[in-house]
Design a protein around this motif. Structure first.
Motif, PDB file in Angstrom:
ATOM      1  N   MET B   1      -2.173  -7.722   6.987  1.00 30.87           N
ATOM      2  CA  MET B   1      -2.627  -7.212   5.677  1.00 30.87           C
ATOM      3  C   MET B   1      -3.508  -5.978   5.884  1.00 30.87           C
ATOM      4  SD  MET B   1      -2.536  -7.895   2.370  1.00 30.87           S
ATOM      5  CE  MET B   1      -3.349  -7.098   0.994  1.00 30.87           C
ATOM      6  N   THR B   2      -3.031  -4.848   5.395  1.00 29.59           N
ATOM      7  CA  THR B   2      -3.799  -3.611   5.528  1.00 29.59           C
ATOM      8  C   THR B   2      -4.998  -3.669   4.589  1.00 29.59           C
ATOM      9  OG1 THR B   2      -1.590  -2.670   5.460  1.00 29.59           O
ATOM     10  CG2 THR B   2      -3.405  -1.144   5.831  1.00 29.59           C
ATOM     11  N   LYS B   3      -6.080  -3.072   5.039  1.00 29.06           N
ATOM     12  CA  LYS B   3      -7.277  -3.045   4.201  1.00 29.06           C
ATOM     13  C   LYS B   3      -7.038  -2.138   2.988  1.00 29.06           C
ATOM     14  CE  LYS B   3     -12.252  -2.561   4.600  1.00 29.06           C
ATOM     15  NZ  LYS B   3     -12.815  -1.397   4.013  1.00 29.06           N
ATOM     16  N   GLN B   4      -7.567  -2.547   1.855  1.00 29.31           N
ATOM     17  CA  GLN B   4      -7.410  -1.760   0.642  1.00 29.31           C
ATOM     18  C   GLN B   4      -8.670  -0.957   0.357  1.00 29.31           C
ATOM     19  OE1 GLN B   4      -4.700  -1.650  -1.764  1.00 29.31           O
ATOM     20  NE2 GLN B   4      -3.635  -2.421   0.031  1.00 29.31           N
ATOM     21  N   TYR B   5      -8.462   0.257  -0.145  1.00 30.26           N
ATOM     22  CA  TYR B   5      -9.587   1.101  -0.535  1.00 30.26           C
ATOM     23  C   TYR B   5      -9.386   1.446  -2.004  1.00 30.26           C
ATOM     24  CZ  TYR B   5      -9.949   1.589   4.524  1.00 30.26           C
ATOM     25  OH  TYR B   5     -10.063   1.333   5.875  1.00 30.26           O
ATOM     26  N   ASN B   6     -10.300   0.964  -2.843  1.00 27.82           N
ATOM     27  CA  ASN B   6     -10.082   1.116  -4.277  1.00 27.82           C
ATOM     28  C   ASN B   6     -10.647   2.389  -4.883  1.00 27.82           C
ATOM     29  OD1 ASN B   6      -8.591  -1.296  -4.697  1.00 27.82           O
ATOM     30  ND2 ASN B   6     -10.497  -2.432  -4.385  1.00 27.82           N
ATOM     31  N   THR B   7     -11.631   2.975  -4.202  1.00 21.99           N
ATOM     32  CA  THR B   7     -12.269   4.177  -4.760  1.00 21.99           C
ATOM     33  C   THR B   7     -12.482   5.205  -3.647  1.00 21.99           C
ATOM     34  OG1 THR B   7     -14.464   3.300  -4.270  1.00 21.99           O
ATOM     35  CG2 THR B   7     -13.581   2.818  -6.462  1.00 21.99           C
ATOM     36  N   PRO B   8     -12.731   6.468  -4.048  1.00 24.96           N
ATOM     37  CA  PRO B   8     -13.036   7.484  -3.023  1.00 24.96           C
ATOM     38  C   PRO B   8     -14.260   7.080  -2.188  1.00 24.96           C
ATOM     39  CG  PRO B   8     -12.713   8.518  -5.176  1.00 24.96           C
ATOM     40  CD  PRO B   8     -12.673   7.042  -5.399  1.00 24.96           C
ATOM     41  N   GLU B   9     -15.229   6.461  -2.840  1.00 23.18           N
ATOM     42  CA  GLU B   9     -16.452   6.058  -2.136  1.00 23.18           C
ATOM     43  C   GLU B   9     -16.112   5.061  -1.027  1.00 23.18           C
ATOM     44  OE1 GLU B   9     -16.251   6.265  -5.541  1.00 23.18           O
ATOM     45  OE2 GLU B   9     -17.277   8.208  -5.391  1.00 23.18           O
ATOM     46  N   GLU B  10     -15.269   4.090  -1.364  1.00 29.42           N
ATOM     47  CA  GLU B  10     -14.876   3.095  -0.350  1.00 29.42           C
ATOM     48  C   GLU B  10     -14.143   3.759   0.810  1.00 29.42           C
ATOM     49  OE1 GLU B  10     -13.972  -0.442  -3.485  1.00 29.42           O
ATOM     50  OE2 GLU B  10     -12.760  -0.491  -1.646  1.00 29.42           O
ATOM     51  N   GLU B 138       3.591   4.389  -3.329  1.00 29.62           N
ATOM     52  CA  GLU B 138       3.354   3.424  -4.405  1.00 29.62           C
ATOM     53  C   GLU B 138       2.621   2.190  -3.904  1.00 29.62           C
ATOM     54  OE1 GLU B 138       6.302   2.670  -8.146  1.00 29.62           O
ATOM     55  OE2 GLU B 138       7.138   2.550  -6.153  1.00 29.62           O
ATOM     56  N   ALA B 139       2.798   1.886  -2.623  1.00 30.48           N
ATOM     57  CA  ALA B 139       2.119   0.723  -2.036  1.00 30.48           C
ATOM     58  C   ALA B 139       0.992   1.179  -1.113  1.00 30.48           C
ATOM     59  CB  ALA B 139       3.133  -0.113  -1.256  1.00 30.48           C
ATOM     60  N   SER B 140       0.429   2.349  -1.405  1.00 29.78           N
ATOM     61  CA  SER B 140      -0.598   2.902  -0.523  1.00 29.78           C
ATOM     62  C   SER B 140      -1.836   2.012  -0.451  1.00 29.78           C
ATOM     63  CB  SER B 140      -1.011   4.289  -1.035  1.00 29.78           C
ATOM     64  OG  SER B 140      -2.062   4.802  -0.253  1.00 29.78           O
ATOM     65  N   PRO B 141      -2.463   1.919   0.734  1.00 28.51           N
ATOM     66  CA  PRO B 141      -3.730   1.187   0.838  1.00 28.51           C
ATOM     67  C   PRO B 141      -4.857   1.885   0.077  1.00 28.51           C
ATOM     68  CG  PRO B 141      -3.196   2.265   2.927  1.00 28.51           C
ATOM     69  CD  PRO B 141      -1.991   2.411   2.045  1.00 28.51           C
ATOM     70  N   TYR B 142      -4.650   3.156  -0.301  1.00 30.53           N
ATOM     71  CA  TYR B 142      -5.640   3.865  -1.114  1.00 30.53           C
ATOM     72  C   TYR B 142      -5.185   3.784  -2.581  1.00 30.53           C
ATOM     73  CZ  TYR B 142      -8.771   7.630  -2.641  1.00 30.53           C
ATOM     74  OH  TYR B 142      -9.743   8.364  -3.288  1.00 30.53           O
ATOM     75  N   ALA B 143      -5.865   2.930  -3.349  1.00 31.53           N
ATOM     76  CA  ALA B 143      -5.411   2.615  -4.705  1.00 31.53           C
ATOM     77  C   ALA B 143      -5.205   3.844  -5.603  1.00 31.53           C
ATOM     78  CB  ALA B 143      -6.364   1.619  -5.360  1.00 31.53           C
ATOM     79  N   ASP B 147      -1.700   4.676  -7.578  1.00 30.07           N
ATOM     80  CA  ASP B 147      -1.609   4.917  -9.027  1.00 30.07           C
ATOM     81  C   ASP B 147      -0.958   6.268  -9.310  1.00 30.07           C
ATOM     82  OD1 ASP B 147      -2.846   2.527  -9.582  1.00 30.07           O
ATOM     83  OD2 ASP B 147      -4.854   3.394  -9.803  1.00 30.07           O
ATOM     84  N   ALA B 148      -1.399   7.283  -8.553  1.00 32.59           N
ATOM     85  CA  ALA B 148      -0.849   8.627  -8.756  1.00 32.59           C
ATOM     86  C   ALA B 148       0.652   8.631  -8.474  1.00 32.59           C
ATOM     87  CB  ALA B 148      -1.562   9.625  -7.844  1.00 32.59           C
ATOM     88  N   ALA B 149       1.063   7.943  -7.420  1.00 32.13           N
ATOM     89  CA  ALA B 149       2.479   7.924  -7.053  1.00 32.13           C
ATOM     90  C   ALA B 149       3.323   7.281  -8.148  1.00 32.13           C
ATOM     91  CB  ALA B 149       2.670   7.183  -5.731  1.00 32.13           C
ATOM     92  N   LYS B 150       2.808   6.191  -8.713  1.00 30.67           N
ATOM     93  CA  LYS B 150       3.544   5.519  -9.797  1.00 30.67           C
ATOM     94  C   LYS B 150       3.747   6.473 -10.968  1.00 30.67           C
ATOM     95  CE  LYS B 150       2.002   0.834  -8.821  1.00 30.67           C
ATOM     96  NZ  LYS B 150       0.590   0.631  -8.467  1.00 30.67           N
ATOM     97  N   LYS B 151       2.685   7.191 -11.289  1.00 31.80           N
ATOM     98  CA  LYS B 151       2.716   8.131 -12.414  1.00 31.80           C
ATOM     99  C   LYS B 151       3.704   9.267 -12.122  1.00 31.80           C
ATOM    100  CE  LYS B 151       1.064  10.272 -16.051  1.00 31.80           C
ATOM    101  NZ  LYS B 151       1.631   9.793 -17.305  1.00 31.80           N
ATOM    102  N   GLY B 209      -1.859   3.140   8.115  1.00 28.10           N
ATOM    103  CA  GLY B 209      -0.991   2.452   7.153  1.00 28.10           C
ATOM    104  C   GLY B 209      -0.629   3.318   5.966  1.00 28.10           C
ATOM    105  N   LEU B 210      -0.807   4.654   6.116  1.00 28.60           N
ATOM    106  CA  LEU B 210      -0.560   5.552   4.993  1.00 28.60           C
ATOM    107  C   LEU B 210       0.908   5.933   4.843  1.00 28.60           C
ATOM    108  CD1 LEU B 210      -3.685   7.825   5.441  1.00 28.60           C
ATOM    109  CD2 LEU B 210      -3.154   6.483   3.400  1.00 28.60           C
ATOM    110  N   VAL B 211       1.592   6.083   5.963  1.00 30.68           N
ATOM    111  CA  VAL B 211       3.021   6.441   5.957  1.00 30.68           C
ATOM    112  C   VAL B 211       3.725   5.754   7.122  1.00 30.68           C
ATOM    113  CG1 VAL B 211       3.208   8.691   4.814  1.00 30.68           C
ATOM    114  CG2 VAL B 211       2.280   8.566   7.119  1.00 30.68           C
ATOM    115  N   PRO B 212       5.035   5.523   6.964  1.00 26.21           N
ATOM    116  CA  PRO B 212       5.791   5.076   8.130  1.00 26.21           C
ATOM    117  C   PRO B 212       5.958   6.260   9.084  1.00 26.21           C
ATOM    118  CG  PRO B 212       7.227   5.260   6.208  1.00 26.21           C
ATOM    119  CD  PRO B 212       5.864   5.666   5.770  1.00 26.21           C
ATOM    120  N   SER B 213       6.456   6.038  10.263  1.00 29.69           N
ATOM    121  CA  SER B 213       6.590   7.137  11.211  1.00 29.69           C
ATOM    122  C   SER B 213       7.557   8.183  10.682  1.00 29.69           C
ATOM    123  CB  SER B 213       7.099   6.608  12.551  1.00 29.69           C
ATOM    124  OG  SER B 213       8.452   6.230  12.416  1.00 29.69           O
TER     125      SER B 213
END
Lengths: 162, 275
Positions: B1-10, B138-143, B147-151, B209-213
């Motif tokens: 399970m990759t760590k999630q970052y919900n905000t820029p601060e995190e 869309e499944a980025s660990p950076y929330a 969100d931006a990708a979905k949009k 965990g941001l992109v596959p190779s």
């Protein structure tokens, strides 16, 4: 008590109902489903706005229109407009009233429960005929497409399902 | 399970993650910025007026996507979004070589002898790649990025669809159209490998965990394109070969430097102007 607590927020909502989409002036931002929420803290009102399209050039205009309208309330000293990324705007956020008002100005509302699978079917806002043809997915603004009605021979615009 | 970052601060709390994230965000932003600029150079020159309207809308959307990414970089402490788009040195831009190529011979003001076939092939290629990358994001660990990708995906759907319509109609029309499209894809293919280049910090991007190779992105892309081009009865341009310089490492052509100078001209003259 409950009423007093909610009345100011309600007043802000009423003001927002008067703010129209700069590109479609018959429909309010509320009816377009662009307001995510309103919060009043003392004399500060915060309005969360959901952009329709990311590159929409009308966003700054909407921001200043909101600020202007809500500032008219005596109880409010400061207005903050926050653009939210979550939830995202989808065309099914347009309210039933909004859909009717769009039709009145000759813009077809997007099909409900629209799936993005290419060409979609849409009824002519003038005569209601389903015999319409997509002319261009891209229209005068990012959120609209151009159609032609084979029955009443009118060209018309439609809000893209997103 | 990759760590999630919900905000820029995190995200900023985790220096290693943040560095990788910023690197990726520049690649995303700069790709869309340059692609949008090249699209804008077609204004008034498209094959017909409806296409002018369509391509302008696509270009406007794409510039919006770039602006959204620069805004997110601003939130990550990289400076003002408008400055990031306009005021960096050419070698600081991380865009792929594919997006910087000129539209054809000549120039916009004097004698734009542009190649519409190349516009279709390059844009279809880029949008196909963009879709694959957005699917990942869309499944980025950076929330905020998820969100931006979905949009962005909701809008980008129409862009890819649009270029598909051109391929559909032209590939089934005349021999000339087919020959020109095949030539355009061959030309696009000279640069296509630059899209999967993740730059000098590739390992860090994958580890975060941001992109596959890059190889994985490449395989997904090539499989998709093989099927699509076969469906349009177009020739397979072959296995892409490595591109000489790495745009992701800031090595750009003279054409890029010129484009950037033009793009940032107004902002440099009048920094107070909104774009």
């Amino acid at each position: 008590m409950q009423e007093t607590f909610n009345s100011l927020e309600q007043k802000v909502w009423d003001k927002l109902q008067q703010v129209t989409d700069p590109e479609i002036t018959s429909v309010s931002l509320v009816e377009m489903g662009m307001i995510d929420g309103v919060q009043v803290d003392g004399e500060i009102a915060t309005v969360r706005l959901i952009p329709t399209f990311v590159g929409c050039p009308a966003l700054t205009m909407m921001e200043s229109d909101i600020t202007k309208a809500v500032s008219e309330l005596e109880e409010i000293a400061e207005v903050n407009v926050i653009f939210t990324k979550n939830p995202i705007w989808t065309s099914d956020r347009i309210t039933a009233e909004g859909r009717e008002k769009l039709k009145e100005v000759g813009i077809a509302p997007p099909p409900l429960e629209a799936k993005q699978e290419g060409v979609w079917e849409i009824e002519c806002p003038y005569c209601g005929s389903p015999r319409t043809v997509l002319d261009n997915i891209f229209g005068p603004t990012a959120c609209r497409s151009i159609f032609y009605c084979s029955t009443c021979k009118n060209p018309f615009e439609a809000i893209k399902p997103v | 399970m990759t760590k999630q970052y919900n905000t820029p601060e995190e995200a900023k709390q985790d220096q290693q993650f943040c560095e990788a994230l910023v690197e990726l965000m520049y690649q995303l932003a700069d790709d869309d910025l340059m692609m949008s600029h090249r699209g804008s150079e077609w204004l008034g020159l498209c094959p017909h007026i409806e296409e002018d309207v369509a391509f302008s809308s696509i270009t406007q959307d794409t510039m919006g996507h770039a602006a959204m990414y620069y805004q997110m970089l601003e939130e990550l402490g990289m400076g003002k979004a408008d400055d990031l788009a306009h005021l960096r040195q050419p070698q600081e831009y991380k865009s792929a070589i594919l997006v910087e190529r000129v539209n054809g011979e000549g120039d916009y003001m004097e004698n734009p002898d542009y190649d519409w076939g190349y516009a279709i092939a390059r844009n279809y290629t880029y949008e196909t790649f963009k879709k694959i990358r957005l699917d990942v994001l869309e499944a980025s660990p950076y929330a905020p990025l998820a969100d931006a990708a979905k949009k962005i995906k909701r809008e980008q759907f129409y862009h890819l669809y649009h270029w598909g319509v051109w391929l559909n109609q032209l590939s089934d029309s005349t021999d000339v159209a087919q020959t020109r499209l095949n030539a355009a894809f061959a030309k696009t293919w000279e640069d296509v490998d630059s899209l999967f280049d993740l730059g000098p910090k590739a390992d860090a991007l994958v580890q975060a965990g941001l992109v596959p190779s890059g190889d994985e992105l490449r395989t997904t892309f090539l499989n998709t394109m093989k099927e699509k081009l076969a469906g349009y009865n177009l020739a397979w341009p072959g296995e892409p070969t490595p591109v000489g310089e790495s745009g992701r490492d800031g090595l750009h052509s003279e054409a890029f430097v010129d484009a950037l100078a033009q793009l940032s001209e107004v902002y440099k003259l009048a920094p107070q102007a909104n774009w």
